[in-house]
Design a protein around this motif. Structure first.
Motif, short mmCIF file in Angstrom:
data_model
loop_
_atom_site.label_atom_id
_atom_site.label_comp_id
_atom_site.label_asym_id
_atom_site.label_seq_id
_atom_site.Cartn_x
_atom_site.Cartn_y
_atom_site.Cartn_z
N LEU A 17 0.83 -1.21 0.00
CA LEU A 17 0.00 0.00 0.00
C LEU A 17 0.86 1.26 0.00
O LEU A 17 0.61 2.21 -0.77
N GLY A 18 1.90 1.27 0.84
CA GLY A 18 2.77 2.45 0.90
C GLY A 18 3.49 2.68 -0.40
O GLY A 18 3.59 3.82 -0.88
N CYS A 19 3.99 1.61 -1.02
CA CYS A 19 4.68 1.76 -2.29
C CYS A 19 3.72 2.23 -3.37
O CYS A 19 4.06 3.10 -4.19
N GLY A 20 2.51 1.66 -3.40
CA GLY A 20 1.51 2.09 -4.38
C GLY A 20 1.21 3.57 -4.27
O GLY A 20 1.09 4.28 -5.29
N ALA A 21 1.11 4.07 -3.03
CA ALA A 21 0.83 5.50 -2.82
C ALA A 21 2.01 6.36 -3.29
O ALA A 21 1.81 7.40 -3.95
N LEU A 22 3.23 5.94 -2.97
CA LEU A 22 4.40 6.71 -3.39
C LEU A 22 4.55 6.73 -4.91
O LEU A 22 4.89 7.75 -5.51
N VAL A 23 4.30 5.57 -5.54
CA VAL A 23 4.42 5.49 -7.00
C VAL A 23 3.39 6.40 -7.68
O VAL A 23 3.68 7.06 -8.69
N SER A 48 -1.15 -6.36 -11.94
CA SER A 48 -1.35 -6.51 -13.39
C SER A 48 -2.79 -6.89 -13.71
O SER A 48 -3.37 -6.42 -14.69
N ILE A 49 -3.38 -7.77 -12.88
CA ILE A 49 -4.78 -8.16 -13.09
C ILE A 49 -5.70 -6.95 -12.88
O ILE A 49 -6.63 -6.71 -13.66
N ALA A 50 -5.41 -6.17 -11.83
CA ALA A 50 -6.24 -4.97 -11.58
C ALA A 50 -6.17 -4.01 -12.75
O ALA A 50 -7.18 -3.41 -13.16
N SER A 51 -4.96 -3.86 -13.32
CA SER A 51 -4.79 -2.94 -14.44
C SER A 51 -5.30 -3.51 -15.75
O SER A 51 -6.05 -2.86 -16.49
N GLY A 52 -4.90 -4.76 -16.05
CA GLY A 52 -5.20 -5.33 -17.36
C GLY A 52 -6.61 -5.84 -17.53
O GLY A 52 -7.18 -5.78 -18.62
N LEU A 53 -7.23 -6.37 -16.44
CA LEU A 53 -8.57 -6.96 -16.54
C LEU A 53 -9.67 -6.01 -16.10
O LEU A 53 -10.76 -6.02 -16.65
N PHE A 54 -9.39 -5.20 -15.08
CA PHE A 54 -10.42 -4.31 -14.56
C PHE A 54 -10.21 -2.85 -14.95
O PHE A 54 -11.02 -1.99 -14.60
N GLY A 55 -9.11 -2.55 -15.67
CA GLY A 55 -8.86 -1.19 -16.11
C GLY A 55 -8.49 -0.23 -15.00
O GLY A 55 -8.61 0.99 -15.16
N LEU A 56 -8.02 -0.76 -13.83
CA LEU A 56 -7.66 0.09 -12.69
C LEU A 56 -6.17 0.42 -12.79
O LEU A 56 -5.32 -0.26 -12.24
N THR A 57 -5.85 1.48 -13.51
CA THR A 57 -4.44 1.81 -13.80
C THR A 57 -3.77 2.61 -12.69
O THR A 57 -2.56 2.80 -12.73
N ASN A 58 -4.54 3.09 -11.70
CA ASN A 58 -3.96 3.84 -10.59
C ASN A 58 -3.03 2.92 -9.80
O ASN A 58 -3.44 1.83 -9.37
N HIS A 59 -1.79 3.34 -9.59
CA HIS A 59 -0.82 2.48 -8.91
C HIS A 59 -1.18 2.25 -7.44
O HIS A 59 -0.80 1.23 -6.86
N LEU A 60 -1.88 3.20 -6.84
CA LEU A 60 -2.35 2.99 -5.47
C LEU A 60 -3.31 1.81 -5.42
O LEU A 60 -3.28 1.01 -4.47
N ILE A 61 -4.15 1.68 -6.42
CA ILE A 61 -5.07 0.54 -6.49
C ILE A 61 -4.28 -0.77 -6.61
O ILE A 61 -4.62 -1.78 -6.00
#
Length: 407
Positions: free
Chosen positions: A165-171, A250-263
């Motif tokens: 979670l912390g890394c996702g927020a920083l990215v 990758s699944i969140a981004s590629g399958l659900f279209g959730l490209t936010n790195h925090l997600i």
């Protein structure tokens, strides 16, 4: 190993010569969380590395798996070393290795350096895990004799959740996405080195250090039926964790279209964070009951996750992840609680080593296979097949536990 501690010793002169035991216990628990946070921090970054360096899902999961190779090798070779040379030298060396891996991450410009960073990180984490777990037991407060067991159960999943979670927020929100998180973690390791230099030694030196480096695995004959009954749930729960930490963003981004790195980081946190919470809330429940509940929730969560991926419904995927996360935490708590209950003190080290090897193989090998499959057949069919296979494994574990309770 003693040299790495000696390096930090002059700096430690500014601290109290020996920290109070209560403070040392809390500090070691925090260092445990820090190590596990560092191990999950690269997960949200895999998508960034993949975009920048244009490598396949196969390479992505191989980078993830090489960490586990180093960790398993370290557990097998260095697991008992702190019993012979002391806790502080092993912890000091592990922190130095972890800092080295973070520097490699900082300078990484291609996949080979990323491989090297993850391998060194795996070795450092394996050495630190056993030494920290033993140190917590050594420092267990007399007024709360079960506290070390609870912390050893909660710290790993808490660290995995916070790191992702912390890394996702920083990215997502901070500058230098592939560098800042490692600078923060490196600062944490410097503080950890100072603490280890100032904490009391809890295990005296004794002979046999070189002999302890020889890997040895085995399950006593009288424990084999109970042990092998746990294998399906170990495979299902740890394979699920491996999927989320390697391909989850990758699944969140590629399958659900959730490209936010925090997600992307939140995907890992939903599984590991709910697992940590479940471990804490269920810590006083009977082990056999918790084992059945863990298997049932793992099965239900995987069914819901499968349905969410198949239908492309984000909400259903989230619910499935949370339910599976509770099952993940309950299964880990009950599995290792069962091993502690059925084994004699002289059998526990070797028995836990076997369980950890099985668990981390399940954590890595299926994820690598999924990486190959995602490259060859696509992410969606791979995720569906993976969830279906794990659902069958979890259901098998549930049936096995019910049969054992009936008998």
């Amino acid at each position: 190993m003693s040299e790495s501690v000696a390096v930090a010793a002059p700096v430690a002169d500014v601290l109290p010569r020996r920290l109070p035991r209560g403070f040392a216990f809390a500090a070691v628990a925090a260092i445990f969380v820090l190590f596990m946070a560092a191990s999950s921090a690269p997960s949200p970054l895999y998508v960034v590395y993949q975009q920048n360096w244009h490598f396949s899902a196969t390479t992505l999961t191989a980078v993830f798996a090489v960490y586990v190779v180093g960790l398993i090798a370290s557990l097998l070779v260095l697991g008992a070393l702190s019993d012979h040379v002391g806790r502080r030298p092993v912890l000091g060396a592990a922190i130095a290795l972890e800092a080295t891996s973070l520097v490699l991450f900082l300078v990484a410009g291609d996949v080979p350096v990323l491989f090297a960073a993850r391998l060194v990180q795996g070795i450092a984490t394996g050495a630190a895990m056993t030494a920290m777990a033993a140190t917590l037991v050594d420092l267990d407060p007399p007024h709360a004799p079960g506290r070390a067991g609870v912390v050893n159960g909660i710290a790993p999943t808490t660290g995995l959740a916070l790191g992702a979670l912390g890394c996702g927020a920083l990215v997502q929100f901070a500058p230098a996405p592939t560098h800042l998180v490692y600078v923060v973690l490196l600062a944490g390791m410097v503080l950890a080195a100072l603490i280890v230099a100032a904490m009391p030694e809890t295990s005296g030196r004794r002979p046999g250090g070189l002999r302890s480096l020889q890997p040895r695995l085995g399950v006593p004959q009288r424990l084999r039926a109970d042990f092998f009954a746990l294998v399906p749930i170990l495979l299902a729960s740890w394979s699920l964790g491996g999927l989320y930490l390697s391909l989850g963003p990758s699944i969140a981004s590629g399958l659900f279209g959730l490209t936010n790195h925090l997600i992307g980081g939140l995907v890992v946190t939903l599984l590991c964070g709910t697992g940590a919470l479940a471990t804490f809330l269920l810590r006083t429940r009977p082990v056999q009951w918790t084992l059945g509940v863990g298997a049932a929730l793992l099965t239900a969560g995987l069914v819901l996750t499968f349905a969410g991926i198949a239908a492309g419904l984000v909400a259903l995927g989230i619910v499935g992840t949370v339910v599976a996360g509770v099952g993940f935490g309950a299964s880990a708590l009950a599995s290792f609680g069962t091993l502690a209950r059925i084994s004699a003190p002289a059998e526990r080290g070797e028995l836990f080593a076997v369980a950890y090897v099985i668990s981390y193989l399940a954590f890595s090998v299926p994820a690598v296979v999924a990486g190959f499959a995602a490259t060859a057949f696509g992410l969606r069919p791979t995720a569906l097949v993976y969830a279906a296979v794990l659902g069958v494994l979890a259901a098998t574990a549930l049936v096995v536990q019910r049969l054992r309770v009936t008998r």
